[in-house]
Design a protein around this motif. Structure first.
Motif: not given
Ligand code: PLP
Length: 426
Positions: A161-171, A173-174, A177-181, A200-208
């Motif tokens: 996000x603008x002005x932030x140094x790190x990635x957010x897990x919610x972004x 995951x979104x 989800x948006x890229x989908x199949x 968060x490799x566990x959560x991201x792996x599950x979402x993928x």
């Protein structure tokens, strides 16, 4: 613990450090006769003292046995690489059968793409983090082009996000989800090379997996640095280099993890070579490829034994210490460094900021410091005064106090030099 920015306090921490004797198992470059303060274990780890002995063993066997060393050396060369699987499996949280060691990192990632990036007209996109390590960007762009797609369309970058140094897990995951199949592969660096952020490799792996994509990890900055449970997290594949936190030597071999569900799968193609064939029959020189029943099926050439020797030497130290004590010291020394940085920053009025997450779960050994004022002249001052760190554009120094060999007094001494450096250069 209530930290203090004093030499006596740092000495006390060293005295109580269960790993303190390991410093003496590594070779330090010198500055004016003293060990440097070494912060670049995230780039090239120091040489373990036993590395030379492991290399010499191969050289001696070669001189005395020549080709016979393949089978009759104390550690025969034909299956030398297998010795690394067990210790590595503990470091990355996998079964030994899921590990193989070969080639170098980017090469292995290309080989793994043969198995795990097989785009179709509908499912062809790769999700990765923006500003990934350049080699990963080139890897993905060239893979996508090789398959006839346009990187601008096929590579989906997760943005900060603008002005932030790190990635957010919610972004992340979104985006998944948006890229989908349309997504064939999620491929991210498990620890960001620039900020040191741990994903968060566990959560991201599950979402993928939920969108039907493969999920793979570049663990260059993660292996030997943070807790990994690749098998339990269900990651499909991963690869890492060994010369950073694993102290195996410059440009040295890469490790790969391939989940066991793919080992005997006819649906997963590979680029193959004779070292991936069933070892019992390998020297029968048969025309048919019969894969090893494990990750070694991905081996292509016979193993670079001279390179693997220092890697094995270093893994012996990991075996001795175990990852839990190593990571316990990592947490303490990083917290102490963070405390010292903040204390010095207060004394010199906001000269820099730490851009690595403050949450210990989202960071490993590395703290990245964004310099507001002095910039490169401060970096040069530190290097000239025996602090080995590195510079990343536009204004970042990365500090990684590797727990195997860095001391708490190093952190204290660094703080003093940092303060003097800021005063001298701003
Ligand atoms: C995150 C990351 N990926 C890939 C690489 C490239 O590694 P190699 O040159 O061993 O292929 C590096 C090297 O430092 C890295 O830090």
């Amino acid at each position: 613990m209530q930290f203090k920015n004093t030499k006596a306090f740092a000495e006390e921490l060293d005295k109580n450090d269960p790993l303190r004797s390991y410093r003496d198992r590594f070779l330090f470059p010198k500055h004016k006769g003293n060990d440097v303060i070494y912060f670049t274990g995230n780039s090239l780890g120091l040489q373990p003292k036993n590395a030379q002995e492991y290399v010499n063993e191969i050289m001696t066997d070669w001189s005395q046995m020549a080709v016979e060393g393949h089978f009759y050396a104390d550690k025969p060369w034909w299956d030398y690489h297998e010795r690394l699987a067990e210790p590595l499996s503990k470091i990355v949280g996998a079964k030994p059968s899921e590990i193989t060691v070969m080639n170098t990192l980017t090469i292995n990632l290309h080989l793994l793409m043969v198995s795990f990036y097989r785009p179709t007209a509908k499912r062809y996109k790769i999700i990765c983090e923006e500003k990934a390590f350049p080699s990963d960007q080139y890897l993905l762009q060239s893979q996508v082009r090789f398959h006839g797609y346009d990187p601008k369309d096929a590579i989906v970058e997760i943005k900060k996000r603008e002005g932030e140094h790190n990635f957010r897990t919610e972004d992340i995951l979104r985006t998944i989800k948006e890229t989908g199949d349309a997504c064939a592969l999620v491929f991210i660096g498990g620890v960001n090379y620039y900020t040191g952020q741990v994903f968060d490799m566990e959560t991201i792996t599950k979402a993928g997996h939920e969108i039907g994509a493969f999920v793979g990890w570049d663990l260059a900055h993660a292996a030997g640095n943070i807790e990994l449970k690749l098998h339990d997290w269900d990651a499909d594949f991963a690869a890492w280099c060994s010369y950073k936190y694993m102290n195996s030597g410059p440009g040295n071999a890469s490790g790969c993890y391939i989940h066991e569900r793919f080992h005997n799968s006819k649906e997963i193609p590979r680029f193959e070579g004779w070292w991936g064939t069933n070892k019992e029959d390998r020297f029968l020189m048969k025309p048919e490829f019969e894969p090893m029943p494990n990750a070694d099926a991905w081996q292509v050439s016979n193993a670079p034994v001279l390179a693997l020797a220092p890697y094995l030497a270093s893994l012996q130290l990991f075996e001795e210490v175990g990852v839990e004590p190593l990571f316990a010291k990592r947490d303490l020394i990083v917290q102490y460094l963070e405390f010292i940085l903040k204390d010095i920053d207060a004394q010199v009025a906001g000269s820099f900021e730490i851009i690595t997450p403050s949450d210990p779960k989202q960071r490993g050994t590395q703290l990245s410091v964004f310099l507001h004022g002095s910039g490169k002249s401060l970096f040069t001052y530190l290097m000239d005064n025996g602090v080995v760190t590195d510079w990343r554009e536009p204004n970042v120094i990365r500090l990684a106090p590797a727990p195997f060999y860095c001391s708490f007094v190093d952190m204290y001494n660094f703080g003093q030099l940092l303060k003097k450096g800021i005063e001298a250069t701003s």
